[in-house]
Write an enzyme that holds these catalytic residues in place. Sequence first.
Site, PDB file in Angstrom:
ATOM      1  N   LYS A  93      10.974  49.053   5.976  1.00 11.73           N
ATOM      2  CA  LYS A  93      10.685  47.999   6.246  1.00 11.73           C
ATOM      3  C   LYS A  93      10.056  47.144   4.955  1.00 11.73           C
ATOM      4  O   LYS A  93       9.172  47.415   4.113  1.00 11.73           O
ATOM      5  CB  LYS A  93       9.592  47.674   7.387  1.00 11.73           C
ATOM      6  CG  LYS A  93       9.244  46.169   7.671  1.00 11.73           C
ATOM      7  CD  LYS A  93      10.527  45.518   8.691  1.00 11.73           C
ATOM      8  CE  LYS A  93      10.237  44.220   8.684  1.00 11.73           C
ATOM      9  NZ  LYS A  93      10.679  43.456   7.273  1.00 11.73           N
ATOM     10  N   THR A  94      10.487  45.874   4.597  1.00 12.76           N
ATOM     11  CA  THR A  94      10.216  45.056   3.496  1.00 12.76           C
ATOM     12  C   THR A  94       9.177  43.908   3.944  1.00 12.76           C
ATOM     13  O   THR A  94       9.044  43.626   5.157  1.00 12.76           O
ATOM     14  CB  THR A  94      11.703  44.289   3.073  1.00 12.76           C
ATOM     15  OG1 THR A  94      12.064  43.376   4.129  1.00 12.76           O
ATOM     16  CG2 THR A  94      12.584  45.329   2.400  1.00 12.76           C
TER      17      THR A  94
ATOM     18  N   SER B 143       5.900  40.596   5.554  1.00 10.38           N
ATOM     19  CA  SER B 143       6.347  41.265   6.680  1.00 10.38           C
ATOM     20  C   SER B 143       6.421  42.517   6.864  1.00 10.38           C
ATOM     21  O   SER B 143       6.938  43.288   8.027  1.00 10.38           O
ATOM     22  CB  SER B 143       8.055  40.536   6.682  1.00 10.38           C
ATOM     23  OG  SER B 143       7.787  39.179   7.022  1.00 10.38           O
TER      24      SER B 143
END
Length: 305
Positions: free
Chosen positions: A279-280, A106
């Site tokens: 953002k991971t 993601s």
Amino acid sequence: MRKSPPLIHRRALITAVPGLAVWAACKGSPKPNREPAPGPTPTGGPAAATSPSANRTSPAQAALDQRITAAIAALEGQGRLGAALWHPASQRLIGHRLDERFAMCSLFKWTLAAETLRRADAGTLQLDTLLTFTDADRQKHSPVANQALDEALKAGRKQAQLSVEVLARAAQTTSDNTATNVLLRYLGGPPVINQFCRDFGDTVTRLDRYEPDMMMVAPGDERDTSTPAAMAKLLASVLAAPGWSKANLERLRGWMIETQTGQKRLRAGMPAAWVTGDKTGTYVGDAQIAKLNDVAFVEAPGKSR
């Protein structure tokens, strides 16, 4: 409740401060009889590395860079860790496995949000445009879009609608998979993300599939991957691009700061007074080795952007 594999593999670090970008990624060790261990690393091995510009730094700075890269490499353990720290102002890049590919999972969703806002600035997209989706679009881990679907079905409607802006924000801040797929299809699919990366000078990062297939990256598969160095530089380049409207640059930065999924990753190690957005990317399951990623920008107090 499914437990994470006991052995962790890290992947990339990116930090952006008015010159610093960081991406960290991590994979768990393979399950017995499920998947072969990662293959040999590229020629030259996984040793910690610095950019050529490091040769132009002072002896003290060079020594510090070497200590940092050695400390990163020491974290690797039995997995594979990649890390890149990029400081655009000085053109300094340090890290570990800088040019090796890792599955993004993601992590790529920040580029989806950025491309959405870039199109809004160009006038080719309206953020208040409503997109329609159905239960057939439903994906796991979709707190915003799936709630809209549940409410629609409860009301007797077969379709739900959310605006482009809501979908983009959900993809970035909650990593909403349904929202991601709906928005990505609307924009034109994975090739749109690849063109976005090329427009900002990144010839390495590639997106090939939608959720959840894009998380299924076996050793040696280059689909849906990037490298620590490429991702670090991409984040810094996008945030520093001159074409942004003030409103949409602040919107993108705000969404990254607001992101809920990275509080215990890179951001957990940053001083409380620093501004950080991230953002991971995560996959922990039986079919693949675990993958844990994070990309972040970091701004020290008092530093101008």
